[in-house]
Design a protein around this motif. Structure first.
Motif, PDB file in Angstrom:
ATOM      1  N   GLN A   1      90.126 -86.967 -62.363  1.00  0.00           N
ATOM      2  CA  GLN A   1      91.574 -87.067 -62.246  1.00  0.00           C
ATOM      3  C   GLN A   1      92.017 -86.986 -60.795  1.00  0.00           C
ATOM      4  N   GLN A   2      91.469 -86.046 -60.055  1.00  0.00           N
ATOM      5  CA  GLN A   2      91.853 -85.905 -58.655  1.00  0.00           C
ATOM      6  C   GLN A   2      91.442 -87.128 -57.842  1.00  0.00           C
ATOM      7  N   ASN A   3      90.276 -87.689 -58.162  1.00  0.00           N
ATOM      8  CA  ASN A   3      89.822 -88.880 -57.451  1.00  0.00           C
ATOM      9  C   ASN A   3      90.730 -90.065 -57.739  1.00  0.00           C
ATOM     10  N   PHE A   4      91.108 -90.246 -59.026  1.00  0.00           N
ATOM     11  CA  PHE A   4      91.994 -91.349 -59.394  1.00  0.00           C
ATOM     12  C   PHE A   4      93.358 -91.197 -58.722  1.00  0.00           C
ATOM     13  N   ILE A   5      93.907 -89.996 -58.804  1.00  0.00           N
ATOM     14  CA  ILE A   5      95.240 -89.767 -58.244  1.00  0.00           C
ATOM     15  C   ILE A   5      95.228 -89.961 -56.726  1.00  0.00           C
ATOM     16  N   LYS A   6      94.189 -89.445 -56.071  1.00  0.00           N
ATOM     17  CA  LYS A   6      94.089 -89.624 -54.623  1.00  0.00           C
ATOM     18  C   LYS A   6      94.007 -91.096 -54.272  1.00  0.00           C
ATOM     19  N   ARG A   7      93.215 -91.844 -55.038  1.00  0.00           N
ATOM     20  CA  ARG A   7      93.058 -93.279 -54.766  1.00  0.00           C
ATOM     21  C   ARG A   7      94.382 -94.007 -54.948  1.00  0.00           C
ATOM     22  N   ILE A   8      95.110 -93.651 -55.999  1.00  0.00           N
ATOM     23  CA  ILE A   8      96.385 -94.318 -56.255  1.00  0.00           C
ATOM     24  C   ILE A   8      97.415 -93.954 -55.203  1.00  0.00           C
ATOM     25  N   LEU A   9      97.522 -92.674 -54.878  1.00  0.00           N
ATOM     26  CA  LEU A   9      98.568 -92.213 -53.964  1.00  0.00           C
ATOM     27  C   LEU A   9      98.346 -92.661 -52.533  1.00  0.00           C
TER      28      LEU A   9
ATOM     29  N   MET B   1      84.223 -82.024 -64.557  1.00  0.00           N
ATOM     30  CA  MET B   1      84.159 -83.491 -64.508  1.00  0.00           C
ATOM     31  C   MET B   1      85.540 -84.113 -64.661  1.00  0.00           C
ATOM     32  N   LEU B   2      86.323 -83.611 -65.619  1.00  0.00           N
ATOM     33  CA  LEU B   2      87.659 -84.165 -65.847  1.00  0.00           C
ATOM     34  C   LEU B   2      88.562 -83.929 -64.636  1.00  0.00           C
ATOM     35  N   ALA B   3      88.529 -82.717 -64.090  1.00  0.00           N
ATOM     36  CA  ALA B   3      89.356 -82.414 -62.918  1.00  0.00           C
ATOM     37  C   ALA B   3      88.948 -83.262 -61.723  1.00  0.00           C
ATOM     38  N   SER B   4      87.656 -83.483 -61.547  1.00  0.00           N
ATOM     39  CA  SER B   4      87.165 -84.285 -60.422  1.00  0.00           C
ATOM     40  C   SER B   4      87.606 -85.736 -60.557  1.00  0.00           C
TER      41      SER B   4
ATOM     42  N   LEU C   1      80.015 -90.897 -56.595  1.00  0.00           N
ATOM     43  CA  LEU C   1      80.857 -91.542 -57.601  1.00  0.00           C
ATOM     44  C   LEU C   1      82.283 -91.012 -57.534  1.00  0.00           C
ATOM     45  N   PHE C   2      82.421 -89.717 -57.295  1.00  0.00           N
ATOM     46  CA  PHE C   2      83.730 -89.080 -57.130  1.00  0.00           C
ATOM     47  C   PHE C   2      83.520 -87.725 -56.463  1.00  0.00           C
ATOM     48  N   PRO C   3      84.525 -87.235 -55.720  1.00  0.00           N
ATOM     49  CA  PRO C   3      84.404 -85.897 -55.118  1.00  0.00           C
ATOM     50  C   PRO C   3      84.390 -84.833 -56.216  1.00  0.00           C
ATOM     51  N   LEU C   4      83.525 -83.846 -56.065  1.00  0.00           N
ATOM     52  CA  LEU C   4      83.396 -82.803 -57.082  1.00  0.00           C
ATOM     53  C   LEU C   4      84.418 -81.698 -56.842  1.00  0.00           C
ATOM     54  N   VAL C   5      85.193 -81.390 -57.874  1.00  0.00           N
ATOM     55  CA  VAL C   5      86.163 -80.295 -57.812  1.00  0.00           C
ATOM     56  C   VAL C   5      85.600 -79.144 -58.638  1.00  0.00           C
ATOM     57  N   LEU C   6      85.201 -78.078 -57.955  1.00  0.00           N
ATOM     58  CA  LEU C   6      84.559 -76.951 -58.635  1.00  0.00           C
ATOM     59  C   LEU C   6      85.051 -75.662 -57.987  1.00  0.00           C
ATOM     60  N   GLY C   7      86.306 -75.313 -58.262  1.00  0.00           N
ATOM     61  CA  GLY C   7      86.916 -74.146 -57.639  1.00  0.00           C
ATOM     62  C   GLY C   7      86.600 -72.859 -58.363  1.00  0.00           C
ATOM     63  N   PRO C   8      86.784 -71.729 -57.700  1.00  0.00           N
ATOM     64  CA  PRO C   8      86.517 -70.425 -58.326  1.00  0.00           C
ATOM     65  C   PRO C   8      87.421 -70.152 -59.517  1.00  0.00           C
ATOM     66  N   GLY C   9      88.612 -70.731 -59.528  1.00  0.00           N
ATOM     67  CA  GLY C   9      89.527 -70.521 -60.652  1.00  0.00           C
ATOM     68  C   GLY C   9      88.947 -70.976 -61.975  1.00  0.00           C
ATOM     69  N   LEU C  10      88.136 -72.055 -61.946  1.00  0.00           N
ATOM     70  CA  LEU C  10      87.514 -72.553 -63.173  1.00  0.00           C
ATOM     71  C   LEU C  10      86.557 -71.516 -63.747  1.00  0.00           C
ATOM     72  N   PHE C  11      85.738 -70.884 -62.888  1.00  0.00           N
ATOM     73  CA  PHE C  11      84.767 -69.892 -63.352  1.00  0.00           C
ATOM     74  C   PHE C  11      85.459 -68.620 -63.832  1.00  0.00           C
TER      75      PHE C  11
ATOM     76  N   GLY D   1      76.901 -74.136 -66.305  1.00  0.00           N
ATOM     77  CA  GLY D   1      77.802 -75.281 -66.282  1.00  0.00           C
ATOM     78  C   GLY D   1      78.079 -75.770 -64.876  1.00  0.00           C
ATOM     79  N   GLY D   2      78.274 -74.826 -63.929  1.00  0.00           N
ATOM     80  CA  GLY D   2      78.504 -75.220 -62.543  1.00  0.00           C
ATOM     81  C   GLY D   2      77.301 -75.926 -61.945  1.00  0.00           C
ATOM     82  N   GLU D   3      76.105 -75.411 -62.223  1.00  0.00           N
ATOM     83  CA  GLU D   3      74.885 -76.036 -61.712  1.00  0.00           C
ATOM     84  C   GLU D   3      74.692 -77.435 -62.314  1.00  0.00           C
ATOM     85  N   ALA D   4      75.005 -77.580 -63.603  1.00  0.00           N
ATOM     86  CA  ALA D   4      74.887 -78.895 -64.246  1.00  0.00           C
ATOM     87  C   ALA D   4      75.857 -79.898 -63.623  1.00  0.00           C
ATOM     88  N   ALA D   5      77.074 -79.441 -63.317  1.00  0.00           N
ATOM     89  CA  ALA D   5      78.050 -80.325 -62.680  1.00  0.00           C
ATOM     90  C   ALA D   5      77.582 -80.760 -61.290  1.00  0.00           C
ATOM     91  N   ILE D   6      77.016 -79.820 -60.536  1.00  0.00           N
ATOM     92  CA  ILE D   6      76.517 -80.144 -59.188  1.00  0.00           C
ATOM     93  C   ILE D   6      75.354 -81.146 -59.269  1.00  0.00           C
TER      94      ILE D   6
END
Length: 408
Positions: free
Chosen positions: A48-56, A43-46, A365-375, A346-351
C-alpha cells in the motif's frame, strides 16, 4: 497479595511446566498464528505504501481544471417550436479564467503546500518518418517538480530543461527510435510547430503514460498551444493526502472550476486496497479465533486434569478470585510467549521474502515497511486474546467445590 499476584503467577507457571507437551503445542499454534498476522500485515502495509508513494509522486494530489463546456437549449422558445437536438460542443484548449487570482487563493488555503500552474494539450511528435500523438505538459520545473517528482523517474539524461528542451516517456522514445540529445518536431493542432531537443527520458511506471507523456517549459507549451499567458490546470500538493477529495469538493463548491483529486482519479486502486484490507482483517479474525479456541481448549483440559490440585488449594484457603487469576495468567503467559516467538518468525519471514523476491532487473519489488508498532500491537493483541480465551476455563476452575474436587 500485592498487585503483581506472585502466588498466582508461581502457581500458573508450575501448571504450565507440568503440562509441558500441551504448553509446547499451544505455544507453537499461537506462534504460527501470530507469524501469519505479522507477515501479512507487513506485506499489505508495504504494498500500500509503495502504491501510494508511486501515485503521489507521479501526479498532482489535487488538480484544478477548466469547467467542462456544456451546450444548453435557449431559454425562450415559442411553444410551437420543436426543440432541436442538443449536441456536445467541441472541447477546445481554454485557459482558466483569472488563473493568477485562483493561484493566489489556493496558496492561502490551509493545508495547501505547493501550487503550480501548468498548460496541457495534445500534439504530434515527429522524428524522421516516425510520428506519434503525444500529451504536452508545460510547467515551471522549480515548482512542478515539488508536486510530480520527475527527477526521481529519469532513466536517461537530465530533468533540468530550457525553452528548447523536452522530456519524453520511455515508450515514446522507443517508438520514435530517439535518445537524449536527439531532435523532435512537435506540431500542435493550432498549426504551431517547434523543434525541441530531448533532454531527458522518464519512466512513470505506466506503459500508456510513457507512450504519450512529454514535459516542456511553460512558455514553450503556451506558444505551441496558442495559449499565450494562459494555463489549463493548477496543480496542488497538500499536507494531508487522504483529505484530497474533501478539499477538492470544497474548492469546487466555492470557485467556478472543476477540481479533481488523486483519490477520485484512482478509484479502482482504492477499491483494490479496500478489498485487500478487508481480506487481511478477516484472516486476522479467523487466526485470532483459532488461537483463542486452542488456548481455551488447553485450559479446559488443564482444569479437568488439575481439579484435585485446585480442590487442595481451595481447602488450604486459596480464594475463588485467586484461582480465577491463576488460569487467567496461564492464558496470558501462553499468548505472550507464543506471540513473542511468532512476531519474530513473521518479521524474519517478511524480511526473507523481501530480500529474495525481486523484479526482472534485480531491484526490490517494494520497500519493506516493518515498524515496531506492528510487533508491539501483535503481541498486545495476542496476549489480550489469550486472557479473554481463559475466562471461561478460569470461571469453571473458580467455581469448583473443594470437597467434590478432592474426592475426584
Amino acid at each position: 497479595m500485592n498487585g503483581l499476584f506472585p502466588f498466582e503467577l508461581i502457581a500458573a507457571s508450575r501448571f504450565l511446566r507440568e503440562g509441558r507437551m500441551q504448553t509446547i503445542f499451544i505455544i507453537s499454534g499461537i506462534m504460527i498464528g501470530v507469524a501469519v498476522i505479522v507477515f501479512m500485515s507487513a506485506m499489505l502495509a508495504s504494498m500500500q505504501q509503495n502504491f501510494i508513494k508511486r501515485i503521489l509522486t507521479s501526479q498532482p494530489q489535487v488538480q484544478l481544471l477548466v469547467p467542462e463546456q456544456i451546450a444548453r437549449p435557449l431559454r425562450m422558445q415559442a411553444p410551437e417550436t420543436e426543440t432541436a437536438l442538443i449536441q456536445r460542443p467541441t472541447q477546445r484548449v481554454l485557459s482558466i479564467d483569472q488563473w493568477p487570482k485562483i493561484r493566489d487563493q489556493m496558496r492561502a488555503v490551509e493545508g495547501v503546500m505547493v501550487v503550480s500552474p501548468s498548460v496541457s494539450g495534445s500534439a504530434l511528435a515527429v522524428r524522421g518518418n516516425a510520428n506519434r500523438a503525444i500529451s504536452i505538459v508545460g510547467m515551471d520545473p522549480a515548482v512542478y517538480y515539488e508536486i510530480v517528482k520527475i527527477p526521481d523517474y529519469i532513466v536517461a539524461g537530465d530533468a533540468q530543461i530550457d525553452t528548447d528542451d523536452i522530456i519524453i516517456g520511455t515508450e515514446l522514445a522507443r517508438d520514435l527510435g530517439a535518445n537524449t540529445g536527439d531532435k523532435l518536431t512537435v506540431r500542435a493542432a493550432s498549426g504551431s510547430s517547434r523543434i525541441l531537443t530531448i533532454k531527458g527520458i522518464v519512466d512513470l511506471g505506466n506503459k500508456g503514460v510513457n507512450q504519450r507523456a512529454t514535459f516542456v517549459m511553460l512558455r514553450t507549451a503556451q506558444s505551441l498551444l496558442s495559449l499565450i499567458g494562459g494555463v489549463t490546470t493548477i496543480d496542488l500538493r497538500i499536507d494531508d493526502v487522504y483529505a484530497a477529495e474533501t478539499l477538492a469538493q470544497q474548492i469546487q463548491a466555492s470557485i467556478p472550476i472543476q477540481a479533481d483529486s488523486w483519490i477520485k482519479t484512482n478509484a479502482q486502486f482504492f477499491t483494490a486496497v479496500h478489498a485487500q484490507g478487508t481480506a487481511n482483517t478477516l484472516i486476522r479474525l479467523f487466526v485470532g479465533l483459532s488461537v483463542a479456541s486452542g488456548i481455551a481448549a488447553v485450559l479446559v483440559v488443564s482444569v479437568i486434569q488439575r481439579s484435585k490440585d485446585i480442590g487442595i488449594l481451595r481447602a488450604m484457603g486459596t480464594s475463588r478470585s485467586q484461582v480465577l487469576r491463576i488460569f487467567l495468567i496461564q492464558g496470558g503467559l501462553l499468548a505472550l510467549i507464543g506471540s513473542l516467538f511468532g512476531s519474530a518468525l513473521g518479521g524474519e519471514a517478511a524480511i526473507l521474502y523481501h530480500n529474495y523476491t525481486r523484479q526482472a532487473d534485480g531491484s526490490e519489488l517494494f520497500p519493506l515497511v516493518l515498524g515496531p508498532g506492528l510487533f508491539v500491537g501483535s503481541v498486545l493483541l495476542a496476549t489480550l486474546t489469550g486472557v479473554v480465551a481463559a475466562i471461561v476455563p478460569a470461571l469453571r476452575a473458580a467455581k469448583l467445590d473443594p470437597v467434590v474436587a478432592i474426592r475426584g
